[in-house]
Design an enzyme around this catalytic site. Structure first.
Site, PDB file in Angstrom:
ATOM      1  N   LYS A   1     -13.811  -5.435  12.312  1.00  0.00           N
ATOM      2  CA  LYS A   1     -12.347  -4.347  11.078  1.00  0.00           C
ATOM      3  C   LYS A   1     -11.306  -6.127  11.595  1.00  0.00           C
ATOM      4  O   LYS A   1     -11.272  -6.427  12.855  1.00  0.00           O
ATOM      5  CB  LYS A   1     -11.620  -3.095  11.764  1.00  0.00           C
ATOM      6  CG  LYS A   1     -12.773  -1.922  11.616  1.00  0.00           C
ATOM      7  CD  LYS A   1     -12.214  -0.610  12.146  1.00  0.00           C
ATOM      8  CE  LYS A   1     -13.150   0.303  11.100  1.00  0.00           C
ATOM      9  NZ  LYS A   1     -12.539   1.285  11.597  1.00  0.00           N
TER      10      LYS A   1
ATOM     11  N   TYR B   1      -6.816  -2.244   6.310  1.00  0.00           N
ATOM     12  CA  TYR B   1      -7.469  -3.107   7.248  1.00  0.00           C
ATOM     13  C   TYR B   1      -8.984  -3.278   6.450  1.00  0.00           C
ATOM     14  O   TYR B   1      -9.577  -2.999   5.668  1.00  0.00           O
ATOM     15  CB  TYR B   1      -7.916  -2.116   8.426  1.00  0.00           C
ATOM     16  CG  TYR B   1      -9.170  -0.604   8.243  1.00  0.00           C
ATOM     17  CD1 TYR B   1      -9.782  -0.723   8.418  1.00  0.00           C
ATOM     18  CD2 TYR B   1      -7.699  -0.150   8.396  1.00  0.00           C
ATOM     19  CE1 TYR B   1     -10.865   0.163   8.359  1.00  0.00           C
ATOM     20  CE2 TYR B   1      -8.618   0.911   7.764  1.00  0.00           C
ATOM     21  CZ  TYR B   1      -9.920   1.553   7.871  1.00  0.00           C
ATOM     22  OH  TYR B   1     -10.644   2.662   8.085  1.00  0.00           O
TER      23      TYR B   1
ATOM     24  N   ASP C   1     -10.908  14.825  14.888  1.00  0.00           N
ATOM     25  CA  ASP C   1     -11.267  13.900  15.496  1.00  0.00           C
ATOM     26  C   ASP C   1     -10.785  14.957  16.895  1.00  0.00           C
ATOM     27  O   ASP C   1     -11.198  14.787  18.018  1.00  0.00           O
ATOM     28  CB  ASP C   1      -9.565  13.162  15.991  1.00  0.00           C
ATOM     29  CG  ASP C   1      -9.582  12.194  14.498  1.00  0.00           C
ATOM     30  OD1 ASP C   1     -11.674  11.421  14.551  1.00  0.00           O
ATOM     31  OD2 ASP C   1      -8.890  11.643  13.923  1.00  0.00           O
TER      32      ASP C   1
ATOM     33  N   HIS D   1     -12.836   6.106  15.504  1.00  0.00           N
ATOM     34  CA  HIS D   1     -14.124   5.845  15.317  1.00  0.00           C
ATOM     35  C   HIS D   1     -14.565   4.807  14.828  1.00  0.00           C
ATOM     36  O   HIS D   1     -14.148   3.815  15.162  1.00  0.00           O
ATOM     37  CB  HIS D   1     -13.624   5.569  13.376  1.00  0.00           C
ATOM     38  CG  HIS D   1     -13.076   7.264  13.465  1.00  0.00           C
ATOM     39  ND1 HIS D   1     -11.332   7.535  12.260  1.00  0.00           N
ATOM     40  CD2 HIS D   1     -12.696   8.768  13.971  1.00  0.00           C
ATOM     41  CE1 HIS D   1     -11.003   8.591  12.689  1.00  0.00           C
ATOM     42  NE2 HIS D   1     -11.745   9.146  13.519  1.00  0.00           N
TER      43      HIS D   1
END
Length: 182
Positions: A72, A132, A170, A62
């Site tokens: 991130k 995250y 996904d 992603h």
């Protein structure tokens, strides 16, 4: 904190200095000033995300594009994952190359992934809790992704294919050959 740049420019492994004794341990898990100094950016994380997943789950690949592109900072609070970053910066000499690292609650390593990277992970332990930080808010209209099983990427997720658990999103994500860099 110790920072090691990976083969992908701007992507860093961060290892904290851990103080242990009979009571347990202590470490600084985040220092904005150190991250800004090492990455030479004015990064400012504004959103924290957390997921809980079982063995075999593969999340990704992603990213966010445009004004909502995200840097991130990934860490594992419980369990063990294989964390994967893929450089999709249009003019990067490492475009299409990936970097993977095992992150766990034992090794306490973190991965700093700058904007312009696809990101995903597989769960190697019975359970994993992943946290995250992001420097931009999530925006559904800005999301993009690639099927984590894209043969062009040839990622070894360290999970047998028959035991992988992927979301429907996904499973039907585009192949890397169809991805349009920004």
């Amino acid at each position: 904190m110790h920072f090691t740049e990976t083969k992908l420019k701007g992507c860093f492994i961060i290892e904290p200095r851990v103080f242990e004794d009979e009571r347990g341990y202590f470490f600084e898990s985040y220092r904005l000033d150190k991250i800004q100094e090492i990455t030479q950016s004015s990064i400012n994380f504004i959103q924290d995300n957390q997921s809980k997943s079982s063995y075999g789950v593969v999340r990704g690949l992603h990213m966010q594009k445009g004004a909502f592109a995200q840097t991130k900072l990934v860490r594992v609070l419980q369990g063990r994952i294989l964390d994967v970053a893929i450089d999709v910066r249009k003019d990067s000499p490492t475009y299409g190359e990936s970097f993977s690292i095992e992150l766990s609650d034992d090794n306490k390593k973190q991965l700093y992934i700058p904007q312009g990277f696809l990101h995903g992970f597989s769960v190697l332990s019975d359970l994993a809790v992943v946290s995250y930080k992001c420097d931009a808010y999530y925006d559904k209209d800005s999301e993009d992704g690639v099927n984590p099983l894209s043969t062009q990427l040839n990622i070894d997720w360290k999970i047998p294919t028959e035991k992988m658990i992927l979301s429907e999103k996904d499973k039907i994500a585009q192949d890397f050959s169809e991805f349009i860099p920004f």
